[in-house]
Write an enzyme that holds these catalytic residues in place. Sequence first.
Site, PDB file in Angstrom:
ATOM      1  N   SER A 147       3.946  -0.263 -10.104  1.00  0.00           N
ATOM      2  CA  SER A 147       3.991  -1.487  -9.303  1.00  0.00           C
ATOM      3  C   SER A 147       3.440  -2.654 -10.093  1.00  0.00           C
ATOM      4  O   SER A 147       2.564  -2.482 -10.964  1.00  0.00           O
ATOM      5  CB  SER A 147       3.140  -1.253  -8.052  1.00  0.00           C
ATOM      6  OG  SER A 147       2.893  -2.452  -7.386  1.00  0.00           O
TER       7      SER A 147
ATOM      8  N   TYR B  67      -5.230   1.673  -3.872  1.00  0.00           N
ATOM      9  CA  TYR B  67      -3.789   1.900  -4.070  1.00  0.00           C
ATOM     10  C   TYR B  67      -3.382   1.486  -5.489  1.00  0.00           C
ATOM     11  O   TYR B  67      -2.732   2.237  -6.221  1.00  0.00           O
ATOM     12  CB  TYR B  67      -2.959   1.127  -3.032  1.00  0.00           C
ATOM     13  CG  TYR B  67      -1.499   1.039  -3.409  1.00  0.00           C
ATOM     14  CD1 TYR B  67      -0.689   2.177  -3.373  1.00  0.00           C
ATOM     15  CD2 TYR B  67      -0.918  -0.161  -3.846  1.00  0.00           C
ATOM     16  CE1 TYR B  67       0.649   2.110  -3.751  1.00  0.00           C
ATOM     17  CE2 TYR B  67       0.410  -0.232  -4.221  1.00  0.00           C
ATOM     18  CZ  TYR B  67       1.188   0.911  -4.177  1.00  0.00           C
ATOM     19  OH  TYR B  67       2.501   0.852  -4.561  1.00  0.00           O
TER      20      TYR B  67
ATOM     21  N   LYS C 117      -1.919   3.714  -9.048  1.00  0.00           N
ATOM     22  CA  LYS C 117      -0.749   3.449  -9.910  1.00  0.00           C
ATOM     23  C   LYS C 117      -1.202   3.335 -11.372  1.00  0.00           C
ATOM     24  O   LYS C 117      -0.578   3.884 -12.284  1.00  0.00           O
ATOM     25  CB  LYS C 117      -0.040   2.164  -9.466  1.00  0.00           C
ATOM     26  CG  LYS C 117       0.619   2.272  -8.110  1.00  0.00           C
ATOM     27  CD  LYS C 117       1.739   3.299  -8.127  1.00  0.00           C
ATOM     28  CE  LYS C 117       2.298   3.587  -6.769  1.00  0.00           C
ATOM     29  NZ  LYS C 117       3.148   4.775  -6.710  1.00  0.00           N
TER      30      LYS C 117
HETATM   31  P1  NAD Z   1       7.865   4.966   1.231  1.00  0.00           P
HETATM   32  O1  NAD Z   1       6.558   5.213   1.907  1.00  0.00           O
HETATM   33  O2  NAD Z   1       9.006   4.511   2.062  1.00  0.00           O
HETATM   34  O3  NAD Z   1       8.317   6.265   0.418  1.00  0.00           O
HETATM   35  C1  NAD Z   1       7.401   7.173  -0.136  1.00  0.00           C
HETATM   36  C2  NAD Z   1       7.801   8.565   0.348  1.00  0.00           C
HETATM   37  O4  NAD Z   1       6.902   9.524  -0.206  1.00  0.00           O
HETATM   38  C3  NAD Z   1       7.728   8.700   1.868  1.00  0.00           C
HETATM   39  O5  NAD Z   1       8.969   9.194   2.334  1.00  0.00           O
HETATM   40  C4  NAD Z   1       6.614   9.719   2.082  1.00  0.00           C
HETATM   41  O6  NAD Z   1       6.843  10.508   3.224  1.00  0.00           O
HETATM   42  C5  NAD Z   1       6.631  10.500   0.790  1.00  0.00           C
HETATM   43  N1  NAD Z   1       5.359  11.142   0.412  1.00  0.00           N
HETATM   44  C6  NAD Z   1       4.131  10.565   0.291  1.00  0.00           C
HETATM   45  N2  NAD Z   1       3.225  11.480  -0.097  1.00  0.00           N
HETATM   46  C7  NAD Z   1       3.886  12.666  -0.231  1.00  0.00           C
HETATM   47  C8  NAD Z   1       3.494  13.976  -0.603  1.00  0.00           C
HETATM   48  N3  NAD Z   1       2.217  14.277  -0.907  1.00  0.00           N
HETATM   49  N4  NAD Z   1       4.435  14.942  -0.643  1.00  0.00           N
HETATM   50  C9  NAD Z   1       5.731  14.669  -0.339  1.00  0.00           C
HETATM   51  N5  NAD Z   1       6.156  13.450   0.027  1.00  0.00           N
HETATM   52  C10 NAD Z   1       5.242  12.454   0.081  1.00  0.00           C
HETATM   53  O7  NAD Z   1       7.583   3.917   0.054  1.00  0.00           O
HETATM   54  P2  NAD Z   1       8.615   3.120  -0.841  1.00  0.00           P
HETATM   55  O8  NAD Z   1       8.507   1.692  -0.478  1.00  0.00           O
HETATM   56  O9  NAD Z   1       9.931   3.785  -0.841  1.00  0.00           O
HETATM   57  O10 NAD Z   1       7.904   3.289  -2.253  1.00  0.00           O
HETATM   58  C11 NAD Z   1       8.243   4.334  -3.143  1.00  0.00           C
HETATM   59  C12 NAD Z   1       7.257   4.305  -4.299  1.00  0.00           C
HETATM   60  O11 NAD Z   1       7.305   3.025  -4.922  1.00  0.00           O
HETATM   61  C13 NAD Z   1       5.812   4.527  -3.876  1.00  0.00           C
HETATM   62  O12 NAD Z   1       5.168   5.303  -4.858  1.00  0.00           O
HETATM   63  C14 NAD Z   1       5.241   3.113  -3.847  1.00  0.00           C
HETATM   64  O13 NAD Z   1       3.849   3.106  -4.079  1.00  0.00           O
HETATM   65  C15 NAD Z   1       5.998   2.447  -4.980  1.00  0.00           C
HETATM   66  N6  NAD Z   1       6.128   1.008  -4.836  1.00  0.00           N
HETATM   67  C16 NAD Z   1       6.637   0.471  -3.687  1.00  0.00           C
HETATM   68  C17 NAD Z   1       6.735  -0.906  -3.559  1.00  0.00           C
HETATM   69  C18 NAD Z   1       7.281  -1.531  -2.287  1.00  0.00           C
HETATM   70  O14 NAD Z   1       7.110  -2.737  -2.092  1.00  0.00           O
HETATM   71  N7  NAD Z   1       7.957  -0.795  -1.402  1.00  0.00           N
HETATM   72  C19 NAD Z   1       6.336  -1.742  -4.600  1.00  0.00           C
HETATM   73  C20 NAD Z   1       5.820  -1.173  -5.768  1.00  0.00           C
HETATM   74  C21 NAD Z   1       5.731   0.212  -5.878  1.00  0.00           C
HETATM   75  C1  UD1 Z   2       2.084  -6.321  -1.564  1.00  0.00           C
HETATM   76  C2  UD1 Z   2       0.955  -5.364  -1.866  1.00  0.00           C
HETATM   77  C3  UD1 Z   2       1.072  -4.885  -3.299  1.00  0.00           C
HETATM   78  C4  UD1 Z   2       2.454  -4.278  -3.567  1.00  0.00           C
HETATM   79  C5  UD1 Z   2       3.506  -5.348  -3.235  1.00  0.00           C
HETATM   80  C6  UD1 Z   2       4.919  -4.847  -3.410  1.00  0.00           C
HETATM   81  C7  UD1 Z   2      -0.900  -6.177  -0.459  1.00  0.00           C
HETATM   82  C8  UD1 Z   2      -2.216  -6.869  -0.443  1.00  0.00           C
HETATM   83  N1  UD1 Z   2      -0.301  -6.060  -1.659  1.00  0.00           N
HETATM   84  O1  UD1 Z   2       1.894  -7.456  -2.330  1.00  0.00           O
HETATM   85  O2  UD1 Z   2       0.091  -3.925  -3.569  1.00  0.00           O
HETATM   86  O3  UD1 Z   2       2.582  -3.893  -4.913  1.00  0.00           O
HETATM   87  O4  UD1 Z   2       3.345  -5.725  -1.864  1.00  0.00           O
HETATM   88  O5  UD1 Z   2       5.231  -3.982  -2.379  1.00  0.00           O
HETATM   89  O6  UD1 Z   2      -0.419  -5.708   0.550  1.00  0.00           O
HETATM   90  N2  UD1 Z   2       2.693 -12.866   3.514  1.00  0.00           N
HETATM   91  C9  UD1 Z   2       2.633 -13.655   4.648  1.00  0.00           C
HETATM   92  N3  UD1 Z   2       2.537 -13.040   5.859  1.00  0.00           N
HETATM   93  C10 UD1 Z   2       2.547 -11.676   5.998  1.00  0.00           C
HETATM   94  C11 UD1 Z   2       2.652 -10.867   4.829  1.00  0.00           C
HETATM   95  C12 UD1 Z   2       2.715 -11.500   3.600  1.00  0.00           C
HETATM   96  O7  UD1 Z   2       2.636 -14.887   4.570  1.00  0.00           O
HETATM   97  O8  UD1 Z   2       2.466 -11.188   7.128  1.00  0.00           O
HETATM   98  C13 UD1 Z   2       2.773 -13.515   2.192  1.00  0.00           C
HETATM   99  C14 UD1 Z   2       1.725 -13.070   1.203  1.00  0.00           C
HETATM  100  O9  UD1 Z   2       0.596 -13.895   1.264  1.00  0.00           O
HETATM  101  C15 UD1 Z   2       2.476 -13.205  -0.127  1.00  0.00           C
HETATM  102  C16 UD1 Z   2       3.943 -12.941   0.240  1.00  0.00           C
HETATM  103  O10 UD1 Z   2       4.025 -13.146   1.649  1.00  0.00           O
HETATM  104  O11 UD1 Z   2       2.381 -14.528  -0.614  1.00  0.00           O
HETATM  105  C17 UD1 Z   2       4.410 -11.526  -0.086  1.00  0.00           C
HETATM  106  O12 UD1 Z   2       3.524 -10.581   0.505  1.00  0.00           O
HETATM  107  P1  UD1 Z   2       3.828  -8.991   0.443  1.00  0.00           P
HETATM  108  O13 UD1 Z   2       5.197  -8.731   0.940  1.00  0.00           O
HETATM  109  O14 UD1 Z   2       2.704  -8.307   1.131  1.00  0.00           O
HETATM  110  O15 UD1 Z   2       3.837  -8.659  -1.119  1.00  0.00           O
HETATM  111  P2  UD1 Z   2       2.671  -8.805  -2.214  1.00  0.00           P
HETATM  112  O16 UD1 Z   2       1.660  -9.799  -1.811  1.00  0.00           O
HETATM  113  O17 UD1 Z   2       3.337  -9.044  -3.510  1.00  0.00           O
END
Ligand code: NAD
Ligand code: UD1
Length: 337
Positions: free
Chosen positions: A124, A148, A152
């Site tokens: 991330s 969190y 990562k």
């Molecule tokens: P998500 O929660 O939708 O998907 C993660 C999946 O992993 C879920 O289906 C959950 O049930 C499963 N899981 C968690 N722990 C487990 C375990 N011990 N055994 C088996 N399954 C397990 O999240 P996502 O948004 O799809 O994110 C996927 C990955 O990308 C995550 O590692 C997250 O940290 C990373 N990531 C997400 C974002 C974002 O904004 N969505 C941004 C940066 C990184």
């Molecule tokens: C969040 C996570 C970060 C993760 C990233 C991508 C937090 C503190 N950080 O960050 O760990 O890697 O998502 O998934 O949760 N905002 C609003 N109102 C809201 C929510 C967000 O105004 O209800 C604003 C925030 O201040 C920010 C922007 O929207 O400026 C995006 O927020 P968000 O979607 O949470 O993403 P990140 O801040 O990048």
Amino acid sequence: MKVLVTGGAGYIGSHTCIELIKNGYEIVVVDNFVNSHPKAVERVKKITGVDFPFYDMDLLDAPALDNVCKAHKIDCIVHFAGLKAVGESVAKPLEYYENNLCSTMNLLKTMADYDIRHMVFSSSATVYSGDNPMPLTEDSNRGCINPYGWTKYMCEQIISDWVAAKENASAVLLRYFNPIGAHESGLIGDDPAGIPNNLLPYITQAAAGKLPELPVTGADYDTPDGTGIRDYLHVTDLAAGHVAAIKFAEKNKNAHAFNLGTGKGVSVFEMIHAFEKVNGVKVPYRVVDRRPGDQPVSFADPSKATKLLNWQTEKSLEEALGDMWRWQTNNPNGYTG
Ligand code: NAD
Ligand code: UD1
């Protein structure tokens, strides 16, 4: 080539399963549904018309993981599974460290046992510290402010050390910026449990009347309109990045980190207005205090991925916002409706 997808029922994992199948990969999927729903897996099968083995399994259960790898000759692991709620990680740090680190280590041990050589890992942009000039490159300073983020950061290190010690092994560490949007079918999308943490699910639920209004967390930042700026990419583009990463891992040893983003920053106010324009709906909002720990601005320099993975985003912000709204209106209660 056979790919084990962990967390394949989740938001990014389910979209990536579709891209993998489209690109001719055989997939085996595991998930324990701690943050997802079995319907996501059914719908991936429906969209692709392909059946694939699925295991309802916790990655902390090493013998169960061993059985999966015994039953299938896996070539590569795409590792999405993990807990991802920042606030929850502050309240329950040990759960986060145990789940995210131990599941990754179980996978690496199994890779050694079954001679699985490649891993693509969901990292991330949160691994970058707040003192960097923009855009963020893969060499920008790293450092985290919540458990969190540290999971990562630590997983990246563990995977890199493991790969360095093993001949012929490789890993791609994908540092995602902000994934948004949904599959164009409207059948799969982001289905956060409870009140969303991230901006886009909050906007869609406020626009749908499920939540009274969007709290805009800070409009006094040193940015053109005062609100936070982020790099939002379509989840389907992000999914395609994993296919590119697998191809790269097959040809390049060691561990390599890549930013996956658009390279463009969008503010919260710009996002609200774009959402209203694309979908013809109002997003009720109110400016509130800043969210603790938030950066004012964060966006990627994705040029390393363009150059070495031959990957770049293709879908527009407008497409992402339209797809997001289709997912919301077709599934007002997510997968549980
Ligand atoms: P998500 O929660 O939708 O998907 C993660 C999946 O992993 C879920 O289906 C959950 O049930 C499963 N899981 C968690 N722990 C487990 C375990 N011990 N055994 C088996 N399954 C397990 O999240 P996502 O948004 O799809 O994110 C996927 C990955 O990308 C995550 O590692 C997250 O940290 C990373 N990531 C997400 C974002 C974002 O904004 N969505 C941004 C940066 C990184
Ligand atoms: C969040 C996570 C970060 C993760 C990233 C991508 C937090 C503190 N950080 O960050 O760990 O890697 O998502 O998934 O949760 N905002 C609003 N109102 C809201 C929510 C967000 O105004 O209800 C604003 C925030 O201040 C920010 C922007 O929207 O400026 C995006 O927020 P968000 O979607 O949470 O993403 P990140 O801040 O990048």
